[in-house]
Design a protein around this motif. Structure first.
Motif, PDB file in Angstrom:
ATOM      1  N   GLY A 117       0.833  -1.211   0.000  1.00  0.00           N
ATOM      2  CA  GLY A 117       0.000   0.000   0.000  1.00  0.00           C
ATOM      3  C   GLY A 117       0.853   1.240   0.000  1.00  0.00           C
ATOM      4  O   GLY A 117       0.728   2.080   0.884  1.00  0.00           O
ATOM      5  N   GLY A 176       3.887   9.227  11.389  1.00  0.00           N
ATOM      6  CA  GLY A 176       2.939   8.611  10.450  1.00  0.00           C
ATOM      7  C   GLY A 176       1.501   8.913  10.842  1.00  0.00           C
ATOM      8  O   GLY A 176       1.199   9.208  12.013  1.00  0.00           O
ATOM      9  N   GLY A 177       0.634   8.822   9.824  1.00  0.00           N
ATOM     10  CA  GLY A 177      -0.798   9.003  10.087  1.00  0.00           C
ATOM     11  C   GLY A 177      -1.289   7.930  11.046  1.00  0.00           C
ATOM     12  O   GLY A 177      -2.212   8.150  11.832  1.00  0.00           O
ATOM     13  N   TRP A 196     -10.183  -0.027   6.415  1.00  0.00           N
ATOM     14  CA  TRP A 196      -8.735  -0.231   6.415  1.00  0.00           C
ATOM     15  C   TRP A 196      -8.386  -1.125   7.606  1.00  0.00           C
ATOM     16  O   TRP A 196      -8.924  -0.925   8.699  1.00  0.00           O
ATOM     17  N   PHE A 242      -8.000   0.027  11.479  1.00  0.00           N
ATOM     18  CA  PHE A 242      -9.043   0.693  12.279  1.00  0.00           C
ATOM     19  C   PHE A 242      -9.584  -0.233  13.368  1.00  0.00           C
ATOM     20  O   PHE A 242      -9.714   0.147  14.530  1.00  0.00           O
ATOM     21  N   ASP A 283     -10.266   9.957   8.450  1.00  0.00           N
ATOM     22  CA  ASP A 283      -8.932   9.592   7.986  1.00  0.00           C
ATOM     23  C   ASP A 283      -8.805  10.066   6.547  1.00  0.00           C
ATOM     24  O   ASP A 283      -9.409   9.509   5.634  1.00  0.00           O
ATOM     25  N   TYR A 335      -5.626   9.869   2.090  1.00  0.00           N
ATOM     26  CA  TYR A 335      -5.638   9.844   0.613  1.00  0.00           C
ATOM     27  C   TYR A 335      -6.365  11.056   0.034  1.00  0.00           C
ATOM     28  O   TYR A 335      -6.801  11.020  -1.112  1.00  0.00           O
ATOM     29  N   SER A 369      -1.637  12.593   6.351  1.00  0.00           N
ATOM     30  CA  SER A 369      -0.319  11.952   6.246  1.00  0.00           C
ATOM     31  C   SER A 369       0.413  12.464   5.019  1.00  0.00           C
ATOM     32  O   SER A 369      -0.202  12.792   4.002  1.00  0.00           O
ATOM     33  N   SER A 405       2.629  10.449   3.723  1.00  0.00           N
ATOM     34  CA  SER A 405       3.085   9.174   3.145  1.00  0.00           C
ATOM     35  C   SER A 405       2.681   9.004   1.691  1.00  0.00           C
ATOM     36  O   SER A 405       3.505   8.700   0.836  1.00  0.00           O
ATOM     37  N   ARG A 436       7.792   8.518   7.652  1.00  0.00           N
ATOM     38  CA  ARG A 436       6.890   8.471   8.800  1.00  0.00           C
ATOM     39  C   ARG A 436       6.507   9.866   9.302  1.00  0.00           C
ATOM     40  O   ARG A 436       6.999  10.344  10.314  1.00  0.00           O
TER      41      ARG A 436
HETATM   42  C1  LIG Z   1      -6.493   4.549   5.346  1.00  0.00           C
HETATM   43  C2  LIG Z   1      -5.123   4.700   5.884  1.00  0.00           C
HETATM   44  N1  LIG Z   1      -4.933   5.451   6.967  1.00  0.00           N
HETATM   45  C3  LIG Z   1      -3.718   5.625   7.494  1.00  0.00           C
HETATM   46  C4  LIG Z   1      -2.618   5.036   6.942  1.00  0.00           C
HETATM   47  C5  LIG Z   1      -1.301   5.240   7.620  1.00  0.00           C
HETATM   48  O1  LIG Z   1      -0.355   5.814   6.822  1.00  0.00           O
HETATM   49  P1  LIG Z   1       1.015   6.361   7.432  1.00  0.00           P
HETATM   50  O2  LIG Z   1       1.135   5.854   8.833  1.00  0.00           O
HETATM   51  O3  LIG Z   1       2.072   5.859   6.537  1.00  0.00           O
HETATM   52  O4  LIG Z   1       0.880   7.848   7.418  1.00  0.00           O
HETATM   53  C6  LIG Z   1      -2.753   4.213   5.819  1.00  0.00           C
HETATM   54  C7  LIG Z   1      -1.602   3.515   5.249  1.00  0.00           C
HETATM   55  O5  LIG Z   1      -1.713   2.607   4.458  1.00  0.00           O
HETATM   56  C8  LIG Z   1      -4.043   4.058   5.273  1.00  0.00           C
HETATM   57  O6  LIG Z   1      -4.236   3.304   4.186  1.00  0.00           O
END
Ligand SMILES: Cc1ncc(COP(=O)(O)O)c(C=O)c1O
Length: 400
Positions: free
Chosen positions: A48, A108-109, A134, A137, A212, A215, A242, A244, A253
């Motif tokens: 992902g 990171g998120g 996801w 969660f 969240d 994206y 995020s 990312s 991160r």
């Molecule tokens: C829906 C969703 N939320 C949060 C994240 C966390 O991402 P990160 O911790 O890399 O910011 C992801 C990572 O795949 C995700 O798909």
């Protein structure tokens, strides 16, 4: 002396750690890696993460931070410079008006999300979670002691989530609703109207919303939207973001949360007793990402749309595969239930296992996301790699 077995060992661990499972996505990544180490040519639709390199100016800011000795502790919630950059970017892109005390930068998120759930959810609280969800969660809520109340959605309606659907699940114990638009794994995007109605409902009922929005920049509909623009409902809303996916920075991160100062300061307290600040060097790179030119984001988004169209056409051309059109993120979520009952395949897990072992294509089975009929195909890769994987899929499925 009692022999130490798995079971007795498990008994010594906490109840909360035994409530959760390892991430299904990470498990696929590990299995694909194992095959690769044996010299097997795996086509990876499992991961992902963006296939793009982190943009050059962001990398340079990280290098400059090291050279400039910006390598010490910072404020737990991130430097003032970074927090201001996050709120500024969000204000410009989504018409929000968060203040510095209403933002925290995290590792990171995922950490931002974890901490937000820890400060909002108590034992026995109910959390409404749309399906497919996801993977993390569910486990993050369980770790906090909450109970997930799953909201089933309809594939034929593009996995749509509406306020009416959520309202039917609300009980006196409902504490939180978790939204994720664009969605991982389905790529579904909630319309601004549906998002507004859900947030309005939550506000009226005194229920928290975590949105969240990892994206949010990979939304392929004409208008990207953040609930942060709904200023009148902000009191009970936490946005998780995020860098990312937006800036191809998964390994760096850096994520964040935007929300009421009381929640953010509770998250800061928790972060201060666990990981402290996100890496100082990464914070400098993040400032460069947020304040620098944004055309890298636009370019990557345009390429994801190409890849999305390519993979959807490819998947839909395989007999018996059905696939909704994802409107965001970088995942296709084909329905493969037509193959259940063929060659010993009873579930999406069986199918994903066979795909990996027999034709070396890594996908993630839908069970981890709460649906039984799907596999998740990450299309964050090149057209050539998509074609190689699609060809293997086509041949394998034709033989079933
Ligand atoms: C829906 C969703 N939320 C949060 C994240 C966390 O991402 P990160 O911790 O890399 O910011 C992801 C990572 O795949 C995700 O798909």
């Amino acid at each position: 002396m009692t022999p130490v077995t798995e079971a007795t060992l498990a008994l010594r661990l906490t109840d909360r750690i035994n409530r959760i499972e390892p991430s299904a996505t990470m498990a696929v990544v590990a299995e694909a890696d194992k095959l690769r180490q044996q010299g097997i040519d795996v086509v990876d639709f499992g991961a992902g993460e963006p296939h793009f390199a982190t943009p050059q100016h962001i990398k340079e800011a990280g290098i400059a931070a090291i050279q400039g000795n910006f390598t010490k502790y910072t404020a737990v919630s991130g430097t003032t410079e970074l927090r201001d950059a996050i709120v500024h970017r969000h204000a410009v892109d989504f018409d929000s008006d968060y203040r510095r005390e209403e933002v925290i930068a995290s590792t990171g998120g995922k950490q931002a999300l974890f901490n937000a759930v820890q400060v909002l959810v108590d034992h026995g609280d109910e959390v409404i979670l749309p399906v497919p969800y996801w993977v993390s969660f569910k486990d993050i809520v369980r770790y906090a002691g909450g109970n997930c109340v799953l909201l089933e959605t309809n594939e034929a309606q593009g996995f749509r989530v509406t306020a009416e659907m959520i309202e039917r699940l609300i009980t006196p114990r409902t504490k939180l609703i978790i939204l994720n638009s664009p969605s991982n794994p389905s790529g579904a995007v909630m319309s601004p109207g549906d998002l507004t109605e859900v947030v309005r409902l939550a506000h009226e009922r005194g229920i928290w919303v975590i949105s969240d929005e990892c994206y949010v920049y990979l939304n392929y509909t004409p208008k990207r939207f953040s609930v942060g623009s709904l200023r009148e409902f902000r009191e009970r809303m936490v946005i998780v973001g995020s860098l990312s996916k937006t800036y191809a920075m998964t390994g760096w991160r850096l994520g964040y949360a935007l929300g009421p100062a009381t929640v953010i300061s509770a998250m800061q307290k928790l972060q201060s007793q666990s990981t402290s600040n996100p890496t100082s060097i990464v914070q400098k790179a993040a400032v460069a990402a947020l304040k620098g030119p944004q055309h890298c984001v636009t370019e990557m988004r345009a390429e994801y749309i190409n890849l999305r169209d390519h993979v959807i056409n490819g998947l839909r051309s395989i007999p018996r595969v059905k696939c909704t059109l994802p409107e965001g993120a970088f995942y296709a979520y084909p329905n493969v239930s037509a193959f259940f009952g063929c060659s010993g395949v009873k579930s999406a897990s069986d199918l994903a296992g066979k795909l990996l072992r027999e034709v070396h294509v890594a996908t993630v089975p839908g069970e981890g996301f709460g649906t039984r009929d799907h596999i998740r195909v990450s299309y964050a890769t090149s057209i050539a790699e998509l074609d190689r994987g699609l060809e293997r899929l086509r041949k394998f499925l034709a033989a079933q």
